[in-house]
Write a protein that holds these residues in place. Structure first.
Motif, mmCIF file in Angstrom:
data_model
loop_
_atom_site.group_PDB
_atom_site.id
_atom_site.type_symbol
_atom_site.label_atom_id
_atom_site.label_comp_id
_atom_site.label_asym_id
_atom_site.label_seq_id
_atom_site.Cartn_x
_atom_site.Cartn_y
_atom_site.Cartn_z
ATOM 1 N N PRO A 215 -27.771 23.136 52.451
ATOM 2 C CA PRO A 215 -26.454 23.235 53.088
ATOM 3 C C PRO A 215 -26.125 21.944 53.838
ATOM 4 N N HIS A 216 -24.863 21.528 53.761
ATOM 5 C CA HIS A 216 -24.395 20.299 54.420
ATOM 6 C C HIS A 216 -25.207 19.079 53.989
ATOM 7 N N ALA A 217 -25.732 19.114 52.751
ATOM 8 C CA ALA A 217 -26.551 18.009 52.236
ATOM 9 C C ALA A 217 -27.668 17.654 53.197
ATOM 10 N N GLY A 218 -28.228 18.677 53.847
ATOM 11 C CA GLY A 218 -29.399 18.500 54.700
ATOM 12 C C GLY A 218 -29.120 18.089 56.131
ATOM 13 N N ASP A 219 -27.858 17.721 56.447
ATOM 14 C CA ASP A 219 -27.529 17.266 57.812
ATOM 15 C C ASP A 219 -28.529 16.220 58.308
ATOM 16 N N GLU A 220 -28.715 15.199 57.495
ATOM 17 C CA GLU A 220 -29.603 14.073 57.832
ATOM 18 C C GLU A 220 -31.026 14.527 58.175
#
Length: 365
Positions: A215-220
């Motif tokens: 989700p959310h491309a991993g959130d950094e």
């Protein structure tokens, strides 16, 4: 050479005998305009064709039996009788018979494709359960064709008027997806996809968007680290290989904001991540294309539809789109082969890729 002889020969496997495949074949090939674009060859049995024609009394479909694939009729449908025995057809029913003869049709059409008797193959839907046997131990057409044509890998690519969505992983359990997310696999799929966009779809410098896994491309790195440790390094390496790949993008925002419209294709990490938005947002009729094969194979983007089989209700739009795409890809490949030897085009693509890579590295810095 006459225009008639220049028409590509398109083969059709019939799919599950109890599904809507034969009905789709009858509906699409009854349009005489199809004969102006290709030479159709159906791998089935004339009795199965006649069985489903009874539910379509208003359709006229002249055909002839094709006993020699080197001597086809270019003005009407050719039928290769893959079996001679009487077969019990029970529309809408999941039976061993449906799977057995679907496989016979597929095997003979693939053999014709290998021999060069047909130039492309449109596969009608199979049922993944009843086709299983010692000769077919696959999750679908795509991995079967990969093995039959002995290629290292292929890409399942869903196409429509406004989008193309490929998947890194296909029909595997969700709990196993992460194990397939590797730098090597991403690079392999991107390479196949990039080449296919150039050769099969006529796009000189394709731009490919890559979705994140989490989700959310991993959130950094806060929600999983595959984006930081696997996907981003793979994209950087891809750009060094002159593949214009961008991302990773958060899947929900990417589709919700229409970002897919800015790219020539999207590489999703898993089946539902790509196919749910594709089937929700695609304009026109979707087609399933197998990228990476030395031959051309397309199919409609739906299944056997047992609930309406034999009732004359099947919508042939996606099947017709699959025929048109097969013809287009065959022509695009011929054009690509003629132009690919031009060294100036190769230099231009390399210069653009290097410039894009420098721009991305500046932004990331």
């Amino acid at each position: 050479m006459s225009n008639e002889l220049q028409k590509p020969v398109i083969g059709f496997s019939c799919g599950d005998l109890n599904g809507i495949g034969t009905e789709l074949i009858i509906k699409t090939l009854s349009d005489s305009r199809i004969m102006d674009m290709c030479v159709p060859v159906v791998f089935a049995n004339n009795k199965s064709i006649n069985f489903y024609k009874k539910a379509l009394p208003d359709i006229n479909l002249p055909y002839q039996a094709a006993k020699d694939l080197t001597r086809l009729n270019h003005k009407q449908l050719n039928i290769v009788n893959c079996w001679e025995e009487e077969v019990q057809i029970t529309p809408g029913q999941l039976t061993d018979i449906g799977g057995k003869y679907a496989l016979q049709s597929l095997q003979q059409s693939v053999a014709a494709l290998k021999a060069g008797h047909i130039h492309g193959l449109v596969t009608a839907p199979i049922h993944k359960k009843n086709i299983q046997s010692s000769e077919f131990n696959y999750s679908g057409h795509t991995p079967y064709l990969k093995d039959e044509f002995k290629v290292d890998d292929v890409v399942m690519l869903m196409t429509a008027e406004n989008m193309r969505v490929a998947v890194l992983t296909e029909h595997i359990p969700v709990k196993e997806i992460a194990t397939y997310i590797t730098k090597e696999n991403i690079l392999k799929k991107l390479s196949i996809l990039n080449t296919s966009l150039q050769k099969d779809f006529g796009i000189d410098k394709p731009k490919i968007a890559v979705l994140g896994l989490n989700p959310h491309a991993g959130d950094e790195g806060l929600i999983g680290n595959e984006e930081e440790t696997i996907i981003k390094p793979a994209l950087k390496e891809a750009r060094h290989r002159n593949i214009l790949a961008f991302g990773p993008f958060s899947a929900d925002a990417f589709f919700a904001r229409g970002q897919y419209e800015q790219f020539d294709a999207v590489l999703a990490m898993y089946h539902d991540q790509g196919l749910i938005p594709f089937k929700s947002l695609a304009i026109g009729e979707g087609v399933n294309y197998t990228a990476g094969l030395p031959v051309v194979r397309t199919s409609p983007d739906h299944g056997t539809a047992f609930d309406i089989a034999g009732k004359g209700k099947a919508d042939a739009s996606s099947f017709l789109a699959a025929i048109f795409m097969a013809i287009d890809v065959i022509r695009n490949r011929a054009t690509y082969a003629e132009s690919h030897s031009n060294p100036l085009k190769k230099i231009s693509a390399r210069v653009l890729a290097n410039a894009e890579d420098e721009k991305i590295e500046e932004n990331e810095g």
